[in-house]
Scaffold this motif. Sequence first.
Motif, short mmCIF file in Angstrom:
data_model
loop_
_atom_site.label_atom_id
_atom_site.label_comp_id
_atom_site.label_asym_id
_atom_site.label_seq_id
_atom_site.Cartn_x
_atom_site.Cartn_y
_atom_site.Cartn_z
N ALA A 264 -45.23 -59.75 19.76
CA ALA A 264 -44.32 -59.49 20.20
C ALA A 264 -43.96 -58.57 20.71
CB ALA A 264 -43.03 -60.45 19.48
N TRP A 265 -43.61 -57.04 19.88
CA TRP A 265 -43.42 -56.07 19.99
C TRP A 265 -44.07 -55.40 21.14
CZ3 TRP A 265 -45.78 -51.38 16.82
CH2 TRP A 265 -44.56 -50.37 17.63
N LEU A 266 -45.31 -55.65 20.82
CA LEU A 266 -46.76 -55.01 21.51
C LEU A 266 -47.05 -55.07 22.97
CD1 LEU A 266 -49.42 -54.38 18.68
CD2 LEU A 266 -47.79 -52.61 20.16
N ALA A 267 -46.55 -56.89 22.96
CA ALA A 267 -46.36 -57.28 24.71
C ALA A 267 -44.78 -57.49 24.91
CB ALA A 267 -46.71 -58.77 24.32
N ASP A 268 -44.01 -57.01 24.63
CA ASP A 268 -42.27 -57.08 25.35
C ASP A 268 -41.93 -56.13 25.13
OD1 ASP A 268 -40.14 -57.61 25.91
OD2 ASP A 268 -39.60 -59.16 25.52
N ASP B 271 -37.02 -39.76 17.14
CA ASP B 271 -38.04 -40.99 17.10
C ASP B 271 -38.07 -42.70 17.39
OD1 ASP B 271 -41.16 -42.10 17.50
OD2 ASP B 271 -41.56 -41.22 15.39
N CYS B 272 -38.53 -43.59 17.95
CA CYS B 272 -37.82 -44.47 18.06
C CYS B 272 -37.33 -45.03 16.75
CB CYS B 272 -38.94 -45.39 18.93
SG CYS B 272 -38.50 -47.45 19.57
N ASP B 273 -36.29 -46.00 16.80
CA ASP B 273 -36.11 -46.31 15.35
C ASP B 273 -36.08 -48.32 15.31
OD1 ASP B 273 -34.53 -47.74 13.64
OD2 ASP B 273 -32.32 -47.95 14.95
N MET B 274 -37.21 -47.65 14.47
CA MET B 274 -38.18 -48.56 13.62
C MET B 274 -37.37 -49.91 12.82
SD MET B 274 -40.29 -48.20 15.95
CE MET B 274 -41.37 -49.86 15.84
N GLY B 275 -36.05 -50.47 12.82
CA GLY B 275 -35.70 -50.47 11.65
C GLY B 275 -36.31 -50.48 10.48
N ARG B 276 -36.86 -52.04 9.37
CA ARG B 276 -37.01 -52.84 8.88
C ARG B 276 -38.51 -52.04 8.69
NH1 ARG B 276 -36.55 -57.80 11.14
NH2 ARG B 276 -38.74 -58.53 11.19
N TRP B 277 -39.69 -51.88 10.08
CA TRP B 277 -40.42 -51.13 9.62
C TRP B 277 -40.63 -49.37 9.51
CZ3 TRP B 277 -43.35 -53.42 14.54
CH2 TRP B 277 -42.93 -55.09 14.47
N GLU C 242 -49.94 -52.03 8.12
CA GLU C 242 -48.68 -52.78 6.58
C GLU C 242 -48.33 -53.93 7.32
OE1 GLU C 242 -49.17 -49.33 3.50
OE2 GLU C 242 -47.08 -49.66 5.13
N VAL C 243 -47.14 -53.92 8.10
CA VAL C 243 -46.73 -54.78 9.33
C VAL C 243 -47.13 -55.84 9.80
CG1 VAL C 243 -45.09 -54.83 11.14
CG2 VAL C 243 -44.82 -52.95 9.68
N ALA C 244 -48.76 -55.10 9.98
CA ALA C 244 -49.25 -56.57 10.82
C ALA C 244 -49.79 -57.46 9.69
CB ALA C 244 -50.93 -56.18 11.90
N ALA C 245 -50.18 -57.26 8.45
CA ALA C 245 -50.42 -57.68 7.63
C ALA C 245 -49.09 -57.65 6.62
CB ALA C 245 -50.97 -57.01 6.24
N LEU C 246 -48.09 -58.17 7.03
CA LEU C 246 -46.75 -59.00 6.65
C LEU C 246 -46.17 -59.55 7.62
CD1 LEU C 246 -44.93 -55.81 4.35
CD2 LEU C 246 -45.93 -57.75 4.10
N ALA D 159 -37.59 -56.06 19.27
CA ALA D 159 -37.46 -55.43 19.09
C ALA D 159 -37.32 -56.12 17.57
CB ALA D 159 -35.92 -54.84 18.72
N PRO D 160 -38.41 -56.40 16.93
CA PRO D 160 -38.66 -57.76 15.90
C PRO D 160 -38.49 -56.87 14.96
CG PRO D 160 -40.82 -57.19 16.66
CD PRO D 160 -39.60 -56.61 17.92
N HIS D 161 -38.10 -55.79 14.27
CA HIS D 161 -38.17 -55.27 13.47
C HIS D 161 -36.56 -54.44 13.79
CE1 HIS D 161 -38.01 -51.37 17.00
NE2 HIS D 161 -39.18 -52.27 16.69
N GLY D 162 -35.28 -55.56 14.42
CA GLY D 162 -33.97 -54.93 14.33
C GLY D 162 -33.72 -53.54 14.49
#
Length: 192
Positions: free
Chosen positions: A102-106, A78-84, A91-95, A110-113
Amino acid sequence: MGLRVTLVAAARSSSLLAERFDDDRPLDEAGWYEVQQAAPALLPLGAADLRYCSPTRRSRATGTALGYAPLAQPALRDCDMGRWRGLTLAEVAALEPAAVDAWLADARSAPHGGEPLLAFISRIGGWLDTRPADDVTVVAVAEPSVVRAALVYALRAAPATYWSVDVRPLSTVTFIGRPGAWHLHLDAPALR
């Protein structure tokens, strides 16, 4: 005949609302039941020349339950989701709401690292394009996200198309052709 690669979406490991990024939970009770129901339609795919799976527990369990005896392929992870990793989208959308936007638009973001969507799609496409050629059949059980990425890659669609593709557990898609020239054959989920 040419090359035929059939991807089977792994059975569920949680309800849709409880799905977590980069999750590696085993099949849940509903997932095991769905595999049993889908088995008559999916068992014939086990006659493929090569049988693979994502390295996740649910993909390996789905492939094993279907009698494929699949070989785990690290490239199908699967895609490496870093700190997510391990969190739900809610949960991520709340935090980190701005980071999710940014992740959904571009697709290069990889804002999650972890791994950008574009890199994930390219990795899955690279796996698809490096399968053995001519007169070989391949079956691979993979996470729904991997199937989505393969579809976007094979169709040469814009990366944002990824967000518009819904892959249900135990649905299949067959890629027929050769690297860079894929034709698709879609099947409905194999549930009774």
